[in-house]
Design a protein around this motif. Structure first.
Motif, short mmCIF file in Angstrom:
data_model
loop_
_atom_site.label_atom_id
_atom_site.label_comp_id
_atom_site.label_asym_id
_atom_site.label_seq_id
_atom_site.Cartn_x
_atom_site.Cartn_y
_atom_site.Cartn_z
N UNK A 63 0.83 -1.22 0.00
CA UNK A 63 0.00 0.00 0.00
C UNK A 63 0.86 1.25 0.00
N UNK A 64 1.93 1.24 0.82
CA UNK A 64 2.83 2.39 0.87
C UNK A 64 3.54 2.60 -0.46
N UNK A 65 3.97 1.49 -1.08
CA UNK A 65 4.65 1.59 -2.37
C UNK A 65 3.71 2.13 -3.44
N UNK A 66 2.46 1.67 -3.39
CA UNK A 66 1.47 2.15 -4.35
C UNK A 66 1.18 3.63 -4.14
N UNK A 67 1.09 4.03 -2.86
CA UNK A 67 0.87 5.44 -2.56
C UNK A 67 2.03 6.30 -3.04
N UNK A 68 3.25 5.80 -2.86
CA UNK A 68 4.43 6.52 -3.32
C UNK A 68 4.41 6.67 -4.84
N UNK A 69 4.09 5.59 -5.55
CA UNK A 69 4.04 5.64 -7.01
C UNK A 69 2.96 6.60 -7.49
N UNK A 70 1.80 6.58 -6.82
CA UNK A 70 0.71 7.48 -7.20
C UNK A 70 1.11 8.95 -7.01
N UNK A 71 1.79 9.22 -5.90
CA UNK A 71 2.21 10.60 -5.64
C UNK A 71 3.25 11.07 -6.64
N UNK A 72 4.22 10.20 -6.95
CA UNK A 72 5.23 10.55 -7.95
C UNK A 72 4.59 10.79 -9.31
N UNK A 73 3.61 9.96 -9.64
CA UNK A 73 2.91 10.14 -10.91
C UNK A 73 2.15 11.47 -10.93
N UNK A 74 1.53 11.80 -9.80
CA UNK A 74 0.79 13.06 -9.71
C UNK A 74 1.72 14.26 -9.84
N UNK A 75 2.90 14.19 -9.20
CA UNK A 75 3.86 15.29 -9.28
C UNK A 75 4.30 15.51 -10.72
N UNK A 76 4.59 14.41 -11.43
CA UNK A 76 5.01 14.55 -12.83
C UNK A 76 3.89 15.11 -13.70
N UNK A 77 2.66 14.75 -13.40
CA UNK A 77 1.53 15.28 -14.17
C UNK A 77 1.34 16.78 -13.89
N UNK A 78 1.56 17.19 -12.65
CA UNK A 78 1.39 18.61 -12.29
C UNK A 78 2.48 19.46 -12.94
N UNK A 79 3.65 18.85 -13.16
CA UNK A 79 4.76 19.62 -13.74
C UNK A 79 4.43 20.14 -15.14
N UNK A 80 3.62 19.41 -15.88
CA UNK A 80 3.28 19.83 -17.25
C UNK A 80 2.49 21.14 -17.27
N UNK A 81 1.36 21.24 -16.55
CA UNK A 81 0.66 22.53 -16.53
C UNK A 81 1.47 23.62 -15.83
N UNK A 82 2.35 23.22 -14.90
CA UNK A 82 3.18 24.22 -14.22
C UNK A 82 4.17 24.84 -15.20
N UNK A 83 4.72 24.02 -16.10
CA UNK A 83 5.63 24.53 -17.12
C UNK A 83 4.88 25.44 -18.10
#
Length: 334
Positions: A111-131
């Protein structure tokens, strides 16, 4: 242990003793039953029962000691074979509990690993509109509005970057690439990133990079320098930040010195603790208590030593001491 042993079996001991006293009492009141032989038989049975208790105490005590020695060991295959139904029940319960703990631990890890992967994925997705947002801000002609929006954009960018590295730092050893790194180029790049913030704070930089190359990981070194510069800018105002590098005793040193509010002496031993902000400015809403903690953790993996010297009200000097080349022999084959 012996008191506990007797206490747990007091009902059985009481039953046996009661039966023996009953035999003596019956022999005493019944003339047909000889008293002395009965007492002799009861005496012998009492001795046998006492020996039995002693043997059981020794065996069961050894069994419980083995359980205590293995209470932190989840490998239940090393537990001795039970010698009685009672021991079998205890061992089976322990095995069931260990299996349950293993299952829960495995589920939590997943569960923790999945949560970590989800958060990393979310951060990378947010970087696109941020750029995209940053490109739109660059086209704004109103300089005052542009500076304000760029500052707020920078704050979001730094927070996301910190969160990204926080999630990656647990597996930093898998992400290291040690090479010759140009310290000056990294420092200049990080200063350019903070340029809008520095202009708003009226902060300049006095740079003297005498030793430009070190053996390190460029990405994680940039992260460490970013945290140090962010802290220096955050807690300074209308003053220069001095950045100096030099070599001494075969080692390279990088100093980041600000002339801001400084650190209280009682806080110096705690500034690298996770979540610690300050005792003198405890109501500071901008402090997260994570920057220096993550910088210290990353530096440890890079064999970089961080030394902090500060005078309250005068400023802070943070020194990075880079390892000698031989210190990396055990880490990489160079």
């Amino acid at each position: 242990m012996i008191r506990r042993f007797i206490k747990e079996r007091r009902s059985w001991i009481f039953l046996v003793l009661s039966l023996q006293l009953l035999f003596i009492f019956v022999a005493y009141i019944d003339s047909m039953i000889p008293l002395k032989p009965t007492i002799y038989i009861v005496f012998l049975s009492a001795i046998i029962f006492s020996v039995f208790l002693i043997i059981r105490y020794i065996k069961e005590t050894a069994f419980y000691h083995s359980l205590e020695e293995r209470e932190n060991n989840l490998d239940f295959t090393s537990i001795p074979e039970p010698e009685s139904p009672f021991e079998n029940i205890v061992q089976q319960q322990m095995i069931n509990q260990i299996e349950w703990l293993k299952r829960v631990n495995s589920e939590n890890s997943m569960a923790l690993e999945q949560e970590k992967d989800d958060l990393l994925s979310w951060i990378h997705e947010v970087k696109t509109p941020l750029t995209a947002m940053h490109l739109m801000i660059e086209r704004i002609e109103d300089k005052e509005l542009k500076a304000s929006l760029t500052y707020e954009w920078l704050r979001i960018h730094l927070l996301l970057d910190q969160q990204l590295h926080q999630k990656r730092i647990s597996s930093i050893e898998n992400d290291l690439f040690i090479e010759q790194v140009d310290v000056e180029s990294i420092v200049i790049k990080e200063i350019k990133t903070l340029q809008t913030w520095c202009i708003q704070q009226r902060i300049g930089f006095d740079i003297h990079i005498n030793e430009t190359e070190v053996l390190c990981d460029a990405k994680w070194l940039a992260f460490i320098i970013r945290q140090l510069l962010t802290n220096a800018v955050k807690y300074s105002s209308q003053s220069d930040i001095s950045i100096t590098s030099y070599q001494q005793g075969g080692q390279t040193f990088l100093e980041v010195r600000d002339f801001g509010r400084g650190i209280d002496p009682k806080d110096l031993t705690r500034i690298f603790d996770k979540g610690f902000t300050s005792t003198t400015n405890h109501d500071d809403q901008n402090a997260t208590g994570m920057g220096l903690y993550l910088a210290k953790k990353a530096a440890k993996s890079l064999k970089i030593t961080i030394l902090v010297q500060s005078i309250l009200g005068e400023g802070t000097t943070i020194t990075l001491t880079f390892p000698k080349r031989n210190d990396f022999v055990n880490m990489i084959g160079v």
